[in-house]
Motif scaffolding. Structure first.
Motif, PDB file in Angstrom:
ATOM      1  N   MET A 116       0.720 -13.696 -12.975  1.00 27.54           N
ATOM      2  CA  MET A 116       0.034 -12.396 -12.947  1.00 27.54           C
ATOM      3  C   MET A 116      -0.632 -12.178 -11.598  1.00 27.54           C
ATOM      4  O   MET A 116      -0.955 -13.126 -10.888  1.00 27.54           O
ATOM      5  N   TRP A 117      -0.803 -10.910 -11.227  1.00 30.41           N
ATOM      6  CA  TRP A 117      -1.511 -10.550 -10.008  1.00 30.41           C
ATOM      7  C   TRP A 117      -2.984 -10.399 -10.336  1.00 30.41           C
ATOM      8  O   TRP A 117      -3.339  -9.704 -11.284  1.00 30.41           O
ATOM      9  N   GLU A 118      -3.838 -11.054  -9.525  1.00 30.25           N
ATOM     10  CA  GLU A 118      -5.279 -10.986  -9.735  1.00 30.25           C
ATOM     11  C   GLU A 118      -5.940 -10.364  -8.501  1.00 30.25           C
ATOM     12  O   GLU A 118      -5.755 -10.847  -7.381  1.00 30.25           O
ATOM     13  N   LYS A 119      -6.706  -9.312  -8.738  1.00 23.26           N
ATOM     14  CA  LYS A 119      -7.434  -8.681  -7.635  1.00 23.26           C
ATOM     15  C   LYS A 119      -8.555  -9.614  -7.206  1.00 23.26           C
ATOM     16  O   LYS A 119      -9.404  -9.990  -7.998  1.00 23.26           O
ATOM     17  N   ARG A 120      -8.554  -9.986  -5.913  1.00 25.21           N
ATOM     18  CA  ARG A 120      -9.544 -10.933  -5.395  1.00 25.21           C
ATOM     19  C   ARG A 120     -10.537 -10.279  -4.433  1.00 25.21           C
ATOM     20  O   ARG A 120     -11.646 -10.754  -4.295  1.00 25.21           O
ATOM     21  N   TYR A 121     -10.110  -9.207  -3.750  1.00 29.60           N
ATOM     22  CA  TYR A 121     -10.973  -8.566  -2.761  1.00 29.60           C
ATOM     23  C   TYR A 121     -10.798  -7.053  -2.805  1.00 29.60           C
ATOM     24  O   TYR A 121      -9.742  -6.558  -3.161  1.00 29.60           O
ATOM     25  N   THR A 122     -11.846  -6.351  -2.412  1.00 33.32           N
ATOM     26  CA  THR A 122     -11.831  -4.891  -2.306  1.00 33.32           C
ATOM     27  C   THR A 122     -11.984  -4.534  -0.835  1.00 33.32           C
ATOM     28  O   THR A 122     -12.699  -5.209  -0.098  1.00 33.32           O
ATOM     29  N   TRP A 123     -11.345  -3.443  -0.408  1.00 38.00           N
ATOM     30  CA  TRP A 123     -11.427  -3.001   0.984  1.00 38.00           C
ATOM     31  C   TRP A 123     -12.788  -2.420   1.289  1.00 38.00           C
ATOM     32  O   TRP A 123     -13.413  -1.783   0.454  1.00 38.00           O
ATOM     33  N   ASP A 124     -13.225  -2.607   2.535  1.00 36.54           N
ATOM     34  CA  ASP A 124     -14.439  -1.968   3.031  1.00 36.54           C
ATOM     35  C   ASP A 124     -14.043  -0.719   3.801  1.00 36.54           C
ATOM     36  O   ASP A 124     -13.221  -0.805   4.717  1.00 36.54           O
ATOM     37  N   PRO A 125     -14.605   0.442   3.431  1.00 39.45           N
ATOM     38  CA  PRO A 125     -14.279   1.667   4.198  1.00 39.45           C
ATOM     39  C   PRO A 125     -14.984   1.665   5.545  1.00 39.45           C
ATOM     40  O   PRO A 125     -15.917   0.966   5.767  1.00 39.45           O
ATOM     41  N   ILE A 136       0.867  -1.185   0.000  1.00 34.10           N
ATOM     42  CA  ILE A 136       0.000   0.000   0.000  1.00 34.10           C
ATOM     43  C   ILE A 136       0.898   1.227   0.000  1.00 34.10           C
ATOM     44  O   ILE A 136       1.500   1.579   1.021  1.00 34.10           O
ATOM     45  N   GLU A 137       0.972   1.872  -1.139  1.00 36.12           N
ATOM     46  CA  GLU A 137       1.829   3.049  -1.265  1.00 36.12           C
ATOM     47  C   GLU A 137       1.189   4.235  -0.560  1.00 36.12           C
ATOM     48  O   GLU A 137      -0.019   4.404  -0.569  1.00 36.12           O
ATOM     49  N   ASN A 141      -3.703   7.822   5.074  1.00 34.63           N
ATOM     50  CA  ASN A 141      -3.369   9.204   5.414  1.00 34.63           C
ATOM     51  C   ASN A 141      -3.866  10.192   4.357  1.00 34.63           C
ATOM     52  O   ASN A 141      -4.127  11.341   4.672  1.00 34.63           O
ATOM     53  N   ARG A 142      -3.987   9.753   3.126  1.00 35.77           N
ATOM     54  CA  ARG A 142      -4.469  10.632   2.047  1.00 35.77           C
ATOM     55  C   ARG A 142      -5.946  10.979   2.225  1.00 35.77           C
ATOM     56  O   ARG A 142      -6.341  12.129   2.132  1.00 35.77           O
ATOM     57  N   ASP A 143      -6.768   9.940   2.468  1.00 39.64           N
ATOM     58  CA  ASP A 143      -8.218  10.131   2.600  1.00 39.64           C
ATOM     59  C   ASP A 143      -8.667  10.354   4.036  1.00 39.64           C
ATOM     60  O   ASP A 143      -9.843  10.606   4.285  1.00 39.64           O
ATOM     61  N   GLN A 144      -7.745  10.207   4.987  1.00 36.23           N
ATOM     62  CA  GLN A 144      -8.066  10.351   6.401  1.00 36.23           C
ATOM     63  C   GLN A 144      -9.187   9.397   6.831  1.00 36.23           C
ATOM     64  O   GLN A 144     -10.145   9.795   7.478  1.00 36.23           O
ATOM     65  N   ARG A 145      -9.058   8.113   6.446  1.00 41.29           N
ATOM     66  CA  ARG A 145     -10.076   7.131   6.817  1.00 41.29           C
ATOM     67  C   ARG A 145      -9.464   5.749   6.958  1.00 41.29           C
ATOM     68  O   ARG A 145      -8.401   5.470   6.423  1.00 41.29           O
ATOM     69  N   TRP A 146     -10.174   4.897   7.699  1.00 38.45           N
ATOM     70  CA  TRP A 146      -9.760   3.519   7.910  1.00 38.45           C
ATOM     71  C   TRP A 146     -10.343   2.630   6.824  1.00 38.45           C
ATOM     72  O   TRP A 146     -11.468   2.841   6.384  1.00 38.45           O
ATOM     73  N   TYR A 147      -9.574   1.613   6.441  1.00 37.07           N
ATOM     74  CA  TYR A 147     -10.063   0.566   5.542  1.00 37.07           C
ATOM     75  C   TYR A 147      -9.850  -0.771   6.240  1.00 37.07           C
ATOM     76  O   TYR A 147      -8.902  -0.937   7.016  1.00 37.07           O
ATOM     77  N   GLN A 148     -10.718  -1.720   5.938  1.00 33.42           N
ATOM     78  CA  GLN A 148     -10.615  -3.020   6.590  1.00 33.42           C
ATOM     79  C   GLN A 148     -11.200  -4.103   5.713  1.00 33.42           C
ATOM     80  O   GLN A 148     -11.839  -3.825   4.704  1.00 33.42           O
ATOM     81  N   ARG A 181      -2.872  -3.793  -1.516  1.00 28.87           N
ATOM     82  CA  ARG A 181      -2.660  -2.554  -2.261  1.00 28.87           C
ATOM     83  C   ARG A 181      -3.781  -1.573  -1.937  1.00 28.87           C
ATOM     84  O   ARG A 181      -4.759  -1.939  -1.315  1.00 28.87           O
ATOM     85  N   ARG A 182      -3.644  -0.348  -2.402  1.00 29.86           N
ATOM     86  CA  ARG A 182      -4.640   0.683  -2.101  1.00 29.86           C
ATOM     87  C   ARG A 182      -6.054   0.282  -2.482  1.00 29.86           C
ATOM     88  O   ARG A 182      -7.008   0.601  -1.778  1.00 29.86           O
ATOM     89  N   ASP A 183      -6.210  -0.426  -3.586  1.00 29.26           N
ATOM     90  CA  ASP A 183      -7.561  -0.732  -4.075  1.00 29.26           C
ATOM     91  C   ASP A 183      -8.049  -2.128  -3.690  1.00 29.26           C
ATOM     92  O   ASP A 183      -9.153  -2.518  -4.048  1.00 29.26           O
ATOM     93  N   GLY A 184      -7.239  -2.906  -2.978  1.00 29.16           N
ATOM     94  CA  GLY A 184      -7.697  -4.219  -2.563  1.00 29.16           C
ATOM     95  C   GLY A 184      -6.578  -5.212  -2.346  1.00 29.16           C
ATOM     96  O   GLY A 184      -5.401  -4.851  -2.274  1.00 29.16           O
TER      97      GLY A 184
END
Length: 149
Positions: A140-149, A38-39, A89-96, A126-129
């Motif tokens: 290859m990298w495969e996106k499997r899950y997305t974060w819940d805000p 997570i950059e 820190n960019r969005d000032q919110r927690w992800y889980q 990563r930032r998006d999941g």
């Protein structure tokens, strides 16, 4: 002998053939690795991984760090999942999130994740999941899950 029993024999024979052809054994250890990709401004990824039998504890990973564990897949059910939490820190919110990272069942012994990643499953936060490194798709990298805000 019923059709269901015969089908299970065929499935086990097929999986055994794959394992032998890959030079693996049913008893080789399996590794699950989670890495913080997570950059951002010092993003700390908090993870807590468990199985049905084991609590692997909480771990805090700085950007670029990784944590892994090994286990042997039994003849019953092997199931691991991890709870993730990080502050953006960019969005000032927690992800889980809480996501499966490895599953094998008696009816599909090692099939799903063994096909995906053989004996080492690598997950990238990563930032998006959450992404899984798919060895079966040529690395290859495969996106499997997305974060819940």
């Amino acid at each position: 002998m019923g059709i269901s029993h015969f089908r299970n024999i065929i499935v086990y024979f097929f999986l055994f053939s794959i394992l032998v052809s890959k030079g693996s054994s049913l008893f080789d250890p399996t590794t699950v690795q989670v890495q913080n990709d997570i950059e951002g401004d010092q993003v700390l990824l908090n993870i807590h991984c468990k199985s049905l039998d084991d609590d692997l504890g909480e771990h805090a990973l700085n950007f670029g760090n990784e944590w892994d564990w090994q286990f042997r897949v039994g003849f019953g059910t092997t199931y691991f999942w991890c709870d993730y939490r990080w502050y953006d820190n960019r969005d000032q919110r927690w992800y889980q999130g809480s996501h499966e990272v490895y599953k094998a069942t008696l009816s599909g012994f090692k099939a799903k994740y063994y096909v995906f990643c053989h004996s080492k499953c690598v997950w990238s936060a990563r930032r998006d999941g959450l992404y899984l490194y798919r060895r079966d798709k040529g690395g290859m990298w495969e996106k499997r899950y997305t974060w819940d805000p």
